[in-house]
Design a protein around this motif. Structure first.
Motif, PDB file in Angstrom:
ATOM      1  N   ALA A 113      11.882   5.639  -5.246  1.00  0.00           N
ATOM      2  CA  ALA A 113      11.912   4.673  -4.154  1.00  0.00           C
ATOM      3  C   ALA A 113      10.610   3.874  -4.091  1.00  0.00           C
ATOM      4  CB  ALA A 113      12.156   5.397  -2.828  1.00  0.00           C
ATOM      5  N   ALA A 114       9.485   4.565  -4.323  1.00  0.00           N
ATOM      6  CA  ALA A 114       8.192   3.873  -4.334  1.00  0.00           C
ATOM      7  C   ALA A 114       8.120   2.886  -5.494  1.00  0.00           C
ATOM      8  CB  ALA A 114       7.061   4.891  -4.413  1.00  0.00           C
ATOM      9  N   CYS A 115       8.636   3.282  -6.659  1.00  0.00           N
ATOM     10  CA  CYS A 115       8.649   2.368  -7.805  1.00  0.00           C
ATOM     11  C   CYS A 115       9.498   1.130  -7.511  1.00  0.00           C
ATOM     12  CB  CYS A 115       9.187   3.091  -9.037  1.00  0.00           C
ATOM     13  SG  CYS A 115       8.089   4.350  -9.714  1.00  0.00           S
ATOM     14  N   ALA A 116      10.667   1.351  -6.901  1.00  0.00           N
ATOM     15  CA  ALA A 116      11.529   0.221  -6.554  1.00  0.00           C
ATOM     16  C   ALA A 116      10.847  -0.691  -5.540  1.00  0.00           C
ATOM     17  CB  ALA A 116      12.859   0.745  -6.007  1.00  0.00           C
ATOM     18  N   ALA A 117      10.194  -0.084  -4.550  1.00  0.00           N
ATOM     19  CA  ALA A 117       9.499  -0.879  -3.532  1.00  0.00           C
ATOM     20  C   ALA A 117       8.349  -1.667  -4.134  1.00  0.00           C
ATOM     21  CB  ALA A 117       8.992   0.045  -2.428  1.00  0.00           C
ATOM     22  N   LEU A 118       7.626  -1.058  -5.082  1.00  0.00           N
ATOM     23  CA  LEU A 118       6.509  -1.756  -5.716  1.00  0.00           C
ATOM     24  C   LEU A 118       7.012  -2.948  -6.534  1.00  0.00           C
ATOM     25  CD1 LEU A 118       3.416  -1.617  -6.144  1.00  0.00           C
ATOM     26  CD2 LEU A 118       3.883  -0.362  -8.253  1.00  0.00           C
ATOM     27  N   ALA A 119       8.084  -2.728  -7.284  1.00  0.00           N
ATOM     28  CA  ALA A 119       8.647  -3.821  -8.086  1.00  0.00           C
ATOM     29  C   ALA A 119       9.178  -4.945  -7.196  1.00  0.00           C
ATOM     30  CB  ALA A 119       9.755  -3.280  -8.984  1.00  0.00           C
ATOM     31  N   ALA A 120       9.857  -4.574  -6.123  1.00  0.00           N
ATOM     32  CA  ALA A 120      10.419  -5.588  -5.229  1.00  0.00           C
ATOM     33  C   ALA A 120       9.320  -6.365  -4.517  1.00  0.00           C
ATOM     34  CB  ALA A 120      11.339  -4.912  -4.201  1.00  0.00           C
ATOM     35  N   SER A 121       8.287  -5.658  -4.067  1.00  0.00           N
ATOM     36  CA  SER A 121       7.201  -6.356  -3.371  1.00  0.00           C
ATOM     37  C   SER A 121       6.435  -7.258  -4.324  1.00  0.00           C
ATOM     38  CB  SER A 121       6.252  -5.335  -2.730  1.00  0.00           C
ATOM     39  OG  SER A 121       5.562  -4.592  -3.722  1.00  0.00           O
ATOM     40  N   GLY A 122       6.225  -6.806  -5.567  1.00  0.00           N
ATOM     41  CA  GLY A 122       5.536  -7.645  -6.543  1.00  0.00           C
ATOM     42  C   GLY A 122       6.327  -8.895  -6.877  1.00  0.00           C
ATOM     43  N   ALA A 140       0.817  -1.215   0.000  1.00  0.00           N
ATOM     44  CA  ALA A 140       0.000   0.000   0.000  1.00  0.00           C
ATOM     45  C   ALA A 140       0.851   1.266   0.000  1.00  0.00           C
ATOM     46  CB  ALA A 140      -0.940  -0.004   1.209  1.00  0.00           C
ATOM     47  N   TRP A 141       1.986   1.240   0.736  1.00  0.00           N
ATOM     48  CA  TRP A 141       2.818   2.446   0.762  1.00  0.00           C
ATOM     49  C   TRP A 141       3.361   2.806  -0.629  1.00  0.00           C
ATOM     50  CZ3 TRP A 141       8.167   2.463  -0.251  1.00  0.00           C
ATOM     51  CH2 TRP A 141       8.723   3.758  -0.251  1.00  0.00           C
ATOM     52  N   PRO A 142       4.025   1.899  -1.357  1.00  0.00           N
ATOM     53  CA  PRO A 142       4.492   2.306  -2.686  1.00  0.00           C
ATOM     54  C   PRO A 142       3.366   2.619  -3.661  1.00  0.00           C
ATOM     55  CG  PRO A 142       4.922  -0.029  -2.307  1.00  0.00           C
ATOM     56  CD  PRO A 142       4.520   0.550  -1.003  1.00  0.00           C
ATOM     57  N   ILE A 143       2.231   1.936  -3.538  1.00  0.00           N
ATOM     58  CA  ILE A 143       1.099   2.221  -4.433  1.00  0.00           C
ATOM     59  C   ILE A 143       0.610   3.651  -4.218  1.00  0.00           C
ATOM     60  CG2 ILE A 143      -1.318   1.665  -4.907  1.00  0.00           C
ATOM     61  CD1 ILE A 143      -0.613  -1.274  -4.376  1.00  0.00           C
ATOM     62  N   LEU A 144       0.407   4.023  -2.954  1.00  0.00           N
ATOM     63  CA  LEU A 144      -0.025   5.390  -2.655  1.00  0.00           C
ATOM     64  C   LEU A 144       1.039   6.399  -3.058  1.00  0.00           C
ATOM     65  CD1 LEU A 144      -1.647   4.766   0.834  1.00  0.00           C
ATOM     66  CD2 LEU A 144      -2.857   5.590  -1.189  1.00  0.00           C
ATOM     67  N   GLY A 145       2.305   6.040  -2.844  1.00  0.00           N
ATOM     68  CA  GLY A 145       3.376   6.956  -3.198  1.00  0.00           C
ATOM     69  C   GLY A 145       3.455   7.225  -4.684  1.00  0.00           C
ATOM     70  N   ILE A 146       3.254   6.185  -5.492  1.00  0.00           N
ATOM     71  CA  ILE A 146       3.320   6.342  -6.946  1.00  0.00           C
ATOM     72  C   ILE A 146       2.098   7.078  -7.472  1.00  0.00           C
ATOM     73  CG2 ILE A 146       3.260   5.074  -9.137  1.00  0.00           C
ATOM     74  CD1 ILE A 146       4.953   2.918  -7.747  1.00  0.00           C
TER      75      ILE A 146
END
Length: 538
Positions: free
Chosen positions: A491-500, A343-349
């Protein structure tokens, strides 16, 4: 068996068309909200814009505009088989009464916009209420286009012409974005439409009506006319009585599903500045998987469920209903768990940037996760309620939903509002879940539980495969937030890719071992579509 497979294939093709539309529409909706959050953040004009939809949406509910296909398709389909000329007279009667009723209610809403603004947003200041009334007057005419255009959309769905209805939300969202961005650039527009020379969100409100007129009315009208629409001013028809009996429960039964978003807006205005916007942004994220999975499955399955019942094929009806429920649950549970973890990277992006800063992102984070929790119940509702309607039963969902609404309504101001926005979001999810469980229980008592065979076990296996994957996804997202030295968006994009990636690496092997049917259901519609395309090419 072949007939059932053929019906499933056609339903799968329709679902693919509508799913593609839902994906694009949700993406455009998120782009729209990204632009709004960037320009206006949370609070102020954004709160007013979201609150301005309360009265127009209620008018839509009162005239059952969102259920037009459900109410008119069975009656019109039967009449077209018996007497085509009379069927067109019935269709014309429904259209002109819908047009007249929408004009009357919209006119009344515009006339009494000021008191309605104070009633629907009691936490706003007098100045904000006056601005809200202005926004409402700009948005209200859209309901005339939505409600009268719904008749043409129902006709297209009956003809199994899914492409034009699939374009409607794309045009609608596109017009909102275009008007919001371009209208302030017109010389003199700010002085004419703005407050103190500032356009604010006026352009977005005007885009709502423009998008409804083009996408929800003119485009379906043109497509219906190209297919042989026969429309004449008819005000009386014998079938109108049956039509009203079907539609009246939908008009009078204001269920928690219908009023959920409005409750967030009304009671969010009592929580404090920015709460309406934050709740809306969180709900937008939570409704993405619901729209992508549930809406396509529900809308595509309904005509087939109606036909199976008309042919007395109750066993095939149960199999089709179970297939729609199983496929939807098999997709929504992992999707919702991953989105909650990420949720954090999604909201951030999607939202962070401009006037929507890191503080707003963190404030929206728990609200988003709370509203993702009941998404499986949303999916079950969207499919199951079509099964009720296919049986001609609009009364049961309306009465049970209204009962839950009446129980929950006093809990919002007394219990949720004093505790803050998170409690408003939690009560919203709880009320929807209770309502859907009640509908499941009633269906099982009346029609048996054959349509639900194996669904609980399937959901449990899906949860068992997805929960560890969600834990891994959350860990990777938090690790990126704490350790990756990048600008916030990157950072949000990286977190989203890593979590996915972490979710997929854990969930897919587990699903392959313990729930292979989940992978089969997820890939079946695409495989059928590709196989059919190869056959046509050959």
């Amino acid at each position: 068996l072949m007939a059932l497979l053929t019906a499933r294939q056609r339903m799968g093709a329709a679902a693919l068309i509508l799913a593609a539309s839902a994906i694009l529409s949700r993406l455009m909706g998120l782009v729209r909200d990204k632009v709004i959050s960037w320009q206006f953040g949370a609070g102020g004009e954004a709160d007013l814009y979201f609150a301005a939809f309360v009265v127009p949406d209620i008018i839509n509910y009162l005239l059952a505009g969102g259920f037009m296909s459900i109410t008119i398709i069975p009656l019109l389909a039967a009449r077209l088989r018996e007497d085509e000329d009379d069927a067109w007279r019935f269709f014309s009667c429904v259209f002109f009464w819908m047009l007249a009723a929408s004009l009357a209610l919209t006119g009344a809403g515009m006339l009494w916009a000021e008191p309605l603004a104070r009633l629907t947003a009691p936490g706003f200041s007098p100045e904000a209420s006056a601005r809200l009334a202005f926004f409402m007057r700009l948005i209200l005419p859209a309901q005339v286009f939505f409600l009268s255009g719904a008749c043409f959309t129902a006709l297209l769905l009956l003809r199994r012409q899914f492409s034009v209805p699939a374009l409607t939300p794309l045009i609608y969202n596109g017009c909102i974005i275009a008007a919001g961005l371009l209208l302030p650039l017109i010389p003199g527009a700010a002085g004419l439409f703005g407050a103190g020379g500032d356009m604010g969100m006026t352009g977005y409100c005007m885009g709502v009506t423009l998008g409804a007129g083009l996408g929800a009315f003119l485009l379906p009208l043109r497509a219906a006319a190209a297919g042989g629409l026969r429309l004449a001013p008819v005000w009386r028809h014998p079938l109108m009585g049956r039509f009203l009996l079907i539609a009246l429960p939908l008009m009078l039964g204001q269920t928690v599903i219908m009023l959920d978003e409005q409750f967030l807006r009304v009671f969010g205005s009592l929580v404090g500045d920015g709460a309406v916007s934050l709740l809306n942004y969180g709900r937008r994220i939570a409704q993405v998987p619901v729209g992508l999975v549930g809406q396509a499955a529900a809308v595509a399955s309904y005509p087939f469920l109606v036909r199976l019942l008309a042919e007395g094929e109750t066993e095939r009806f149960d199999k089709t209903l179970r297939a729609a429920l199983a496929g939807s649950l098999g997709l929504i549970i992992p999707c919702a768990l991953w989105m909650a973890a990420a949720a954090w990277p999604i909201l951030g992006i999607i939202f962070q940037g401009g006037r929507f800063g890191p503080e707003e992102t963190l404030a929206a984070l728990p609200l988003t996760r709370l509203m993702l929790a009941p998404t499986p119940f949303w999916i079950i509702y969207m499919v199951l309620v079509r099964a009720y309607y296919a049986h001609g039963d609009t009364l049961t969902p309306a009465l049970t939903g209204t009962a839950v609404t009446l129980v929950c309504l006093p809990l919002y101001p007394c219990v949720a509002v004093p505790r803050g926005a998170w409690a408003v979001a939690a009560l919203s999810g709880l009320s929807v879940s209770v309502y859907v469980v009640w509908l499941l229980w009633i269906w099982a008592r009346r029609h048996g539980a054959a349509a639900f065979d194996g669904l609980a076990a399937l959901a449990a296996r899906c949860l068992a495969c997805s929960a560890p994957a969600a834990g891994a996804a959350w860990f990777m997202a938090e690790l990126c937030r704490a350790r990756v030295p990048l600008p916030p968006f990157l950072a949000a994009c990286a977190a989203l890719a890593a979590s996915g990636a972490a979710f997929a690496l854990v969930a897919l092997p587990l699903a392959r071992l313990f729930a292979p049917e989940l992978l089969t259901m997820a890939l079946r519609p695409l495989r059928e579509r590709l196989r059919r395309n190869r056959g046509q090419d050959a």
